[in-house]
Write a protein that holds these residues in place. Structure first.
Motif, PDB file in Angstrom:
ATOM      1  N   ASP A  36       0.801  -1.230   0.000  1.00  0.00           N
ATOM      2  CA  ASP A  36       0.000   0.000   0.000  1.00  0.00           C
ATOM      3  C   ASP A  36       0.835   1.283   0.000  1.00  0.00           C
ATOM      4  OD1 ASP A  36      -0.938  -1.680   2.812  1.00  0.00           O
ATOM      5  OD2 ASP A  36       0.338   0.055   3.097  1.00  0.00           O
ATOM      6  N   ASP A  37       0.754   2.102   1.051  1.00  0.00           N
ATOM      7  CA  ASP A  37       1.407   3.412   1.062  1.00  0.00           C
ATOM      8  C   ASP A  37       2.931   3.312   0.979  1.00  0.00           C
ATOM      9  OD1 ASP A  37      -1.085   4.491   1.261  1.00  0.00           O
ATOM     10  OD2 ASP A  37      -0.952   5.009   3.378  1.00  0.00           O
ATOM     11  N   LEU A  38       3.495   2.254   1.539  1.00  0.00           N
ATOM     12  CA  LEU A  38       4.940   2.068   1.460  1.00  0.00           C
ATOM     13  C   LEU A  38       5.371   1.888   0.002  1.00  0.00           C
ATOM     14  CD1 LEU A  38       7.637   1.724   2.943  1.00  0.00           C
ATOM     15  CD2 LEU A  38       7.127  -0.714   3.139  1.00  0.00           C
ATOM     16  N   THR A  39       4.617   1.095  -0.736  1.00  0.00           N
ATOM     17  CA  THR A  39       4.913   0.914  -2.155  1.00  0.00           C
ATOM     18  C   THR A  39       4.774   2.227  -2.917  1.00  0.00           C
ATOM     19  OG1 THR A  39       4.149  -1.374  -2.065  1.00  0.00           O
ATOM     20  CG2 THR A  39       4.260  -0.361  -4.232  1.00  0.00           C
ATOM     21  N   ALA A  40       3.758   3.009  -2.575  1.00  0.00           N
ATOM     22  CA  ALA A  40       3.532   4.270  -3.274  1.00  0.00           C
ATOM     23  C   ALA A  40       4.687   5.246  -3.074  1.00  0.00           C
ATOM     24  CB  ALA A  40       2.226   4.903  -2.785  1.00  0.00           C
ATOM     25  N   SER A  77      -6.003  -4.008  -2.438  1.00  0.00           N
ATOM     26  CA  SER A  77      -5.638  -2.603  -2.297  1.00  0.00           C
ATOM     27  C   SER A  77      -6.495  -1.952  -1.220  1.00  0.00           C
ATOM     28  CB  SER A  77      -5.833  -1.870  -3.627  1.00  0.00           C
ATOM     29  OG  SER A  77      -7.215  -1.809  -3.964  1.00  0.00           O
ATOM     30  N   LYS A  78      -6.245  -0.673  -0.992  1.00  0.00           N
ATOM     31  CA  LYS A  78      -6.938   0.020   0.098  1.00  0.00           C
ATOM     32  C   LYS A  78      -8.453   0.092  -0.119  1.00  0.00           C
ATOM     33  CE  LYS A  78      -4.490   3.805  -0.119  1.00  0.00           C
ATOM     34  NZ  LYS A  78      -3.884   5.120   0.210  1.00  0.00           N
ATOM     35  N   ASP A 137       8.901 -26.119  -4.495  1.00  0.00           N
ATOM     36  CA  ASP A 137      10.016 -26.539  -3.644  1.00  0.00           C
ATOM     37  C   ASP A 137      10.506 -25.432  -2.721  1.00  0.00           C
ATOM     38  OD1 ASP A 137      10.821 -25.071  -5.819  1.00  0.00           O
ATOM     39  OD2 ASP A 137      12.558 -26.317  -6.305  1.00  0.00           O
ATOM     40  N   VAL A 138       9.793 -24.316  -2.679  1.00  0.00           N
ATOM     41  CA  VAL A 138      10.133 -23.202  -1.790  1.00  0.00           C
ATOM     42  C   VAL A 138       9.042 -23.067  -0.732  1.00  0.00           C
ATOM     43  CG1 VAL A 138      10.512 -20.705  -1.613  1.00  0.00           C
ATOM     44  CG2 VAL A 138      11.386 -21.966  -3.596  1.00  0.00           C
ATOM     45  N   ASN A 139       9.430 -22.933   0.521  1.00  0.00           N
ATOM     46  CA  ASN A 139       8.470 -22.697   1.597  1.00  0.00           C
ATOM     47  C   ASN A 139       8.264 -21.195   1.758  1.00  0.00           C
ATOM     48  OD1 ASN A 139       8.000 -25.401   2.300  1.00  0.00           O
ATOM     49  ND2 ASN A 139       9.866 -25.471   3.517  1.00  0.00           N
ATOM     50  N   PHE A 140       7.042 -20.748   1.501  1.00  0.00           N
ATOM     51  CA  PHE A 140       6.683 -19.339   1.594  1.00  0.00           C
ATOM     52  C   PHE A 140       5.997 -19.067   2.932  1.00  0.00           C
ATOM     53  CE2 PHE A 140       7.036 -20.079  -2.903  1.00  0.00           C
ATOM     54  CZ  PHE A 140       7.472 -18.873  -3.448  1.00  0.00           C
ATOM     55  N   ILE A 141       6.444 -18.018   3.611  1.00  0.00           N
ATOM     56  CA  ILE A 141       5.761 -17.530   4.807  1.00  0.00           C
ATOM     57  C   ILE A 141       5.086 -16.215   4.407  1.00  0.00           C
ATOM     58  CG2 ILE A 141       5.970 -16.863   7.224  1.00  0.00           C
ATOM     59  CD1 ILE A 141       8.726 -18.286   7.231  1.00  0.00           C
ATOM     60  N   TRP A 142       3.769 -16.207   4.402  1.00  0.00           N
ATOM     61  CA  TRP A 142       3.028 -15.025   3.944  1.00  0.00           C
ATOM     62  C   TRP A 142       2.864 -14.064   5.114  1.00  0.00           C
ATOM     63  CZ3 TRP A 142      -2.537 -15.173   1.437  1.00  0.00           C
ATOM     64  CH2 TRP A 142      -2.729 -14.006   0.706  1.00  0.00           C
ATOM     65  N   ALA A 143       3.581 -12.945   5.047  1.00  0.00           N
ATOM     66  CA  ALA A 143       3.591 -11.986   6.155  1.00  0.00           C
ATOM     67  C   ALA A 143       2.207 -11.409   6.391  1.00  0.00           C
ATOM     68  CB  ALA A 143       4.581 -10.860   5.854  1.00  0.00           C
ATOM     69  N   HIS A 144       1.782 -11.449   7.639  1.00  0.00           N
ATOM     70  CA  HIS A 144       0.508 -10.862   8.081  1.00  0.00           C
ATOM     71  C   HIS A 144      -0.691 -11.429   7.326  1.00  0.00           C
ATOM     72  CE1 HIS A 144       3.380  -8.065   9.750  1.00  0.00           C
ATOM     73  NE2 HIS A 144       3.705  -7.648   8.557  1.00  0.00           N
ATOM     74  N   ALA A 145      -0.545 -12.630   6.770  1.00  0.00           N
ATOM     75  CA  ALA A 145      -1.643 -13.265   6.009  1.00  0.00           C
ATOM     76  C   ALA A 145      -2.174 -12.351   4.914  1.00  0.00           C
ATOM     77  CB  ALA A 145      -2.773 -13.691   6.952  1.00  0.00           C
ATOM     78  N   GLY A 146      -1.296 -11.508   4.353  1.00  0.00           N
ATOM     79  CA  GLY A 146      -1.706 -10.633   3.260  1.00  0.00           C
ATOM     80  C   GLY A 146      -2.373  -9.346   3.674  1.00  0.00           C
ATOM     81  N   THR A 147      -2.349  -9.025   4.964  1.00  0.00           N
ATOM     82  CA  THR A 147      -3.002  -7.809   5.450  1.00  0.00           C
ATOM     83  C   THR A 147      -1.966  -6.740   5.802  1.00  0.00           C
ATOM     84  OG1 THR A 147      -2.995  -8.390   7.810  1.00  0.00           O
ATOM     85  CG2 THR A 147      -4.786  -9.284   6.458  1.00  0.00           C
ATOM     86  N   SER A 148      -2.447  -5.554   6.132  1.00  0.00           N
ATOM     87  CA  SER A 148      -1.585  -4.473   6.611  1.00  0.00           C
ATOM     88  C   SER A 148      -2.431  -3.518   7.435  1.00  0.00           C
ATOM     89  CB  SER A 148      -0.938  -3.717   5.442  1.00  0.00           C
ATOM     90  OG  SER A 148      -1.889  -2.898   4.793  1.00  0.00           O
ATOM     91  N   LEU A 208      -4.570  -1.253   5.147  1.00  0.00           N
ATOM     92  CA  LEU A 208      -5.788  -1.891   4.655  1.00  0.00           C
ATOM     93  C   LEU A 208      -6.899  -1.816   5.685  1.00  0.00           C
ATOM     94  CD1 LEU A 208      -4.524  -5.150   2.867  1.00  0.00           C
ATOM     95  CD2 LEU A 208      -5.278  -3.021   1.809  1.00  0.00           C
ATOM     96  N   HIS A 209      -6.556  -2.036   6.937  1.00  0.00           N
ATOM     97  CA  HIS A 209      -7.579  -2.024   7.978  1.00  0.00           C
ATOM     98  C   HIS A 209      -8.084  -0.623   8.274  1.00  0.00           C
ATOM     99  CE1 HIS A 209      -5.692  -6.056   9.368  1.00  0.00           C
ATOM    100  NE2 HIS A 209      -6.581  -6.237   8.444  1.00  0.00           N
TER     101      HIS A 209
END
Length: 363
Positions: A168-172, A208-209, A229-240, A243-244
């Motif tokens: 979100d805003d960090l990317t912007a 997105s927001k 073959d890669v173990n992915f850890i999804w940070a914050h389950a895709g939230t921020s 967004l909230h």
């Protein structure tokens, strides 16, 4: 003074007795006792030793905070971005959102982590698990940076991340292209992760927001499917947090996680910070039944973290906020979530062994 009629008085007595019987039931006593007496051992699966100005408290302070809070292990990483103090700003910002100045990718953060880690005594190093993150995820040279750091500090790195893609805003504010979990630069990163058996902690917002649907979920789906073959850890389950602020609770989140976990054995979920509320705990601070059911269904696929930014005085309190949710789980699942699942994802052998084998193969 008003008085109760006989029937009203009897009704009130009946209600009071029923309430007392409910509170006195064995299950309530058991739940209360479990919540009050269970002490968990923790792994902090998401912790940054610097902030967005590449500043942070020394690692001995982290060890002391871990000892105080019952935290056996911690993932540590830098921050891949630096906040610019713009020429036109009279005051240095305190956070990346403090003003409109941009962010730029900062590879030296990995060297900070490695050097700080190597100064610790061996018994303290064994409790910390450094992750690489100092690369631009839109740059196809990113894998070269990873290989250079693995060769320079072969007995340090145990994972990759937190990789900041959609945020979100960090990317912007970031001065470059929008990073995606499924672009070619990141696919090259995943190939390095697979080669060295490194888990990848990935921040990739699910939407997105303003879109009240899983707008970007296909990006993480693509990455999971292309790199089983890669173990992915999804940070914050895709939230921020952003967004909230705009959408409050994402009503589709639990359903999307159920689908992804069922379809991809290499997906793990980081429940840190923005997931605790409003998802794991409801407004009364009780565990949300749907999330309890999901974690029990996949007891090895979830972990928690503080998401600290260079300061460690609150990490113990952050992890203990999960107590009501942990208490709603079975004892075995609770301990896996609190501590064991993160440790199970770490590479089984030091990077130096992998590098030595690669050199022998060349010969």
């Amino acid at each position: 003074m008003p008085t109760l009629r006989q029937g009203q008085f009897a009704a009130h007595i009946y209600t009071l007795v029923a309430l007392l019987l409910t509170l006195a039931s064995p299950s309530n006593f058991a739940d209360t006792a479990k919540s009050a007496t269970t002490k968990y051992s923790y792994s902090d699966a998401h912790l940054h030793i610097v902030d967005f100005f590449q500043e942070g408290d020394p690692l001995p302070d982290l060890i002391r905070a871990m000892d105080k809070g019952g935290i056996d292990h911690a993932m540590i990483s830098g921050i891949p971005l630096m906040k610019k103090w713009h020429e036109n700003e009279p005051k240095r910002p305190r956070y990346y959102a403090g003003d409109d100045a941009g962010m730029y990718w900062y590879s030296a953060t990995d060297s900070y982590v490695a050097e700080a880690y190597r100064k610790l005594p061996k018994e303290q190093r064994e409790r910390l698990h450094p992750f690489l993150c100092g690369f631009n995820p839109t740059d196809k040279n990113a894998d070269k940076h990873l290989r250079q750091m693995l060769e320079t500090y072969p007995n340090v790195w145990q994972g990759i991340g937190e990789v900041l893609t959609r945020h979100d805003d960090l990317t912007a504010l970031t001065q470059d292209d929008t990073p995606r979990a499924n672009n070619e630069a990141m696919y090259r990163v995943y190939r390095v992760a697979a080669e060295f058996e490194l888990p990848v902690l990935l921040h990739s917002n699910i939407t997105s927001k303003r879109e009240r649907n899983p707008l970007y979920v296909s990006e993480i789906k693509d990455a999971l499917a292309a790199h089983p073959d890669v173990n992915f850890i999804w940070a914050h389950a895709g939230t921020s947090a952003t967004l909230h602020r705009y959408q409050d609770k994402l009503d589709f989140l639990l359903t999307e996680l159920e689908k992804l976990l069922a379809d991809h054995d290499n997906l793990y979920i980081d429940l840190s910070w923005t997931v605790l509320e409003p998802y794991l705990l409801d407004k009364s601070q009780d565990a949300a039944a749907g999330w309890v059911k999901l974690v029990e269904q996949y007891p090895t696929r979830f972990m928690i973290g503080s998401d600290a930014l260079g300061s460690y005085d609150k990490i113990a309190a952050s992890l203990k906020e999960y107590t009501p949710f942990l208490s709603a789980l079975s004892k075995e699942t609770a301990q896996k979530l609190a501590r064991d699942n993160f440790l199970a994802l770490l590479p089984p052998k030091p990077i130096s062994d992998k590098l030595a084998n690669a050199d022998q193969d060349k010969d």
